[in-house]
Design an enzyme around this catalytic site. Structure first.
Site, PDB file in Angstrom:
ATOM      1  N   GLU A 172      51.541  39.742  40.835  1.00 38.02           N
ATOM      2  CA  GLU A 172      50.523  40.561  40.160  1.00 38.02           C
ATOM      3  C   GLU A 172      51.072  41.945  39.822  1.00 38.02           C
ATOM      4  O   GLU A 172      51.724  42.583  40.660  1.00 38.02           O
ATOM      5  CB  GLU A 172      49.313  40.684  41.081  1.00 38.02           C
ATOM      6  N   GLY A 201      35.301  38.512  32.161  1.00 41.02           N
ATOM      7  CA  GLY A 201      35.352  39.609  33.130  1.00 41.02           C
ATOM      8  C   GLY A 201      35.641  39.141  34.542  1.00 41.02           C
ATOM      9  O   GLY A 201      35.509  39.895  35.501  1.00 41.02           O
ATOM     10  N   GLY A 222      38.606  37.962  35.565  1.00 38.65           N
ATOM     11  CA  GLY A 222      40.032  37.989  35.881  1.00 38.65           C
ATOM     12  C   GLY A 222      40.697  36.652  35.612  1.00 38.65           C
ATOM     13  O   GLY A 222      41.756  36.366  36.153  1.00 38.65           O
ATOM     14  N   SER A 230      40.223  36.625  27.603  1.00 38.21           N
ATOM     15  CA  SER A 230      40.741  37.231  26.366  1.00 38.21           C
ATOM     16  C   SER A 230      42.001  36.518  25.885  1.00 38.21           C
ATOM     17  O   SER A 230      42.140  36.248  24.685  1.00 38.21           O
ATOM     18  CB  SER A 230      40.987  38.728  26.553  1.00 38.21           C
ATOM     19  N   ASP A 243      49.331  36.524  30.792  1.00 36.69           N
ATOM     20  CA  ASP A 243      48.142  35.712  30.493  1.00 36.69           C
ATOM     21  C   ASP A 243      48.349  34.891  29.225  1.00 36.69           C
ATOM     22  O   ASP A 243      47.989  33.714  29.162  1.00 36.69           O
ATOM     23  CB  ASP A 243      46.910  36.613  30.320  1.00 36.69           C
TER      24      ASP A 243
HETATM   25  C1  GLA Z   1      45.978  41.340  33.733  1.00 32.50           C
HETATM   26  C2  GLA Z   1      46.967  41.533  32.595  1.00 32.50           C
HETATM   27  C3  GLA Z   1      48.292  40.839  32.894  1.00 32.50           C
HETATM   28  C4  GLA Z   1      48.824  41.232  34.266  1.00 32.50           C
HETATM   29  C5  GLA Z   1      47.726  41.109  35.318  1.00 32.50           C
HETATM   30  C6  GLA Z   1      48.170  41.636  36.650  1.00 32.50           C
HETATM   31  O1  GLA Z   1      45.638  39.997  33.840  1.00 32.50           O
HETATM   32  O2  GLA Z   1      46.438  41.018  31.403  1.00 32.50           O
HETATM   33  O3  GLA Z   1      49.220  41.160  31.881  1.00 32.50           O
HETATM   34  O4  GLA Z   1      49.380  42.522  34.239  1.00 32.50           O
HETATM   35  O5  GLA Z   1      46.555  41.793  34.953  1.00 32.50           O
HETATM   36  O6  GLA Z   1      49.167  40.836  37.174  1.00 32.50           O
END
Ligand code: GLA
Length: 393
Positions: A34, A133, A135, A139, A183
């Site tokens: 992360e 929203g 996580g 998007s 992502d």
């Molecule tokens: C979000 C961002 C990713 C990454 C994560 C953290 O999901 O879109 O690019 O930085 O946070 O790991």
């Protein structure tokens, strides 16, 4: 009604005809790694069964315009294709010139045009069952579905990595969220039963079998329902701290700093910057260790790495919230092998690696812990690694 049916109906009300095709792209869970992606480090996400579906068709009226409709909004948004490069990029710190939901698909159209793609006007209808929203990269799922559709209909012939970069540009420069590439890559190249071990410097990706079900395990998503947004506040601050840390160490990015350099880093930096740096450096190592353990021993053996990752995000990177900590602690107390928050933090979801037959018991324990702590009820569901972006029809 399936998400595809919803997208088809929305397309019919937007354009009054059948779409030329249906494309979809998934959300993702990050198993580990992360805030390492924008530091050119390592990540290990996988695509989830929840998908965004885009029903898309070239316009029949000869107008060079793009219209987008979404179940997220009452009204469609329509702009001329040759207007896109006046709308984007969104100036730093400003709101997009279109409603935020529309900045994702329109940003994709803009980034594709900027990469040299050309094509006629197009209608896009979007429906999704990726929780927003949470996580889970709702998007990136929109960007992946829109990019796949326009790539095909405009004959742009870009590969999946290039389309992930297009999606990231939309996110960074049209929406204004300073995120990394994880992502979009997970959504574009995810696969059934595998995690994606991605080197965010080279974008070299390896499929790592997760074999969670074979091991009698399951991955439980614990969506705290605390909404987060990465276009504001904490995410950008963390990113700035990482850049500061890399500059102090005299390297282009924290990818170039290893666990062996931590003593020197501590001597050179203020405490907060050092702890941000320590999270990224140790997290990169944990991704490498997780991949090695998955390959040698299988998923049962990765629990401690997940727990260490959560502690690092809670204590060093300081991106957890009480609800995420409650979810992780309650799942572990109820017998989960490992648990950690997933995604950018400040809300969203945590994951727990659990015995497949313990889902009801762990879920009940997490719900009880949320109630006891006075938190609103979480949404709990299991996920399996699933297919990446594709054309469905
Ligand atoms: C979000 C961002 C990713 C990454 C994560 C953290 O999901 O879109 O690019 O930085 O946070 O790991």
């Amino acid at each position: 009604m399936t998400t595809e049916t919803t997208a088809r109906e929305l397309f019919a009300s937007l354009a009054g005809r059948e779409p030329d095709g249906i494309w979809s792209a998934p959300g993702r869970v990050n198993l580990i790694g992360e805030h390492t992606d924008y530091n050119e480090g390592f990540v290990l996400p996988f695509a989830i069964p929840h998908r965004t579906v885009a029903a898309v068709g070239l316009r029949t009226d000869g107008l060079g315009r793009v219209s987008v409709a979404s179940t997220f909004a009452e009204e469609p948004v329509e702009v001329a294709l040759d207007e896109l490069d006046r709308l984007f990029p969104t100036p730093a710190g400003a709101q997009p010139a279109v409603p935020e939901w529309a900045a994702y698909p329109l940003g994709v159209a803009w980034a594709l045009q900027d990469a040299g793609a050309t094509g006629s006007g197009v209608d896009i209808a979007i429906a999704s069952d990726v929780p927003v929203g949470a996580g889970l990269s709702s998007s990136a799922a929109i960007e992946g579905a829109a990019a796949s559709a326009l790539n095909d209909l405009w004959n742009a012939d870009l590969d999946r990595t290039a389309l992930a970069r297009i999606g990231r540009r939309a996110e960074n420069e049209a929406v204004g969220a300073p995120t990394g590439i994880m992502d979009q890559m997970a959504s574009m190249i995810g696969g059934v039963d595998t995690a994606i071990f991605l080197d965010c410097r080279t974008l070299e990706a390896q499929q790592v079998p997760l074999a969670v079900a074979e091991a009698g395990l399951a991955i439980l998503v614990m969506d705290t329902r605390v909404k987060h947004a990465h276009s504001t506040g904490g995410y950008g601050e963390r990113r700035a701290a990482c850049e500061r840390g890399a500059a102090i160490m005299g390297v282009p990015s924290l990818r170039d700093v290893s666990v062996d350099d931590l003593t020197r880093a501590q001597e050179l930096m203020d405490d907060v910057t050092f702890r941000r740096v320590r999270h990224v450096i140790t997290e990169n190592q944990r991704v490498l260790d997780t991949v090695a353990v998955l390959r040698s021993e299988g998923p049962r053996a990765i629990g401690d790495l997940l727990v260490a990752s959560h502690a690092s995000m809670r204590d060093d990177f300081e991106i957890s919230v009480p609800e995420l900590d409650t979810a992780v602690e309650a799942a572990l107390a109820a017998g989960a092998l490992g648990a950690r928050m997933t995604g950018g933090g400040f809300g969203g979801a945590a994951i727990a690696l659990i015995e497949a037959d313990a889902e009801a018991a762990v879920s009940a324990a997490v719900e009880a812990a949320f109630a006891a702590a006075g938190h609103a009820a979480p949404a709990l569901f299991t996920v399996t690694p699933s297919a990446g972006a594709r054309r469905d029809a």
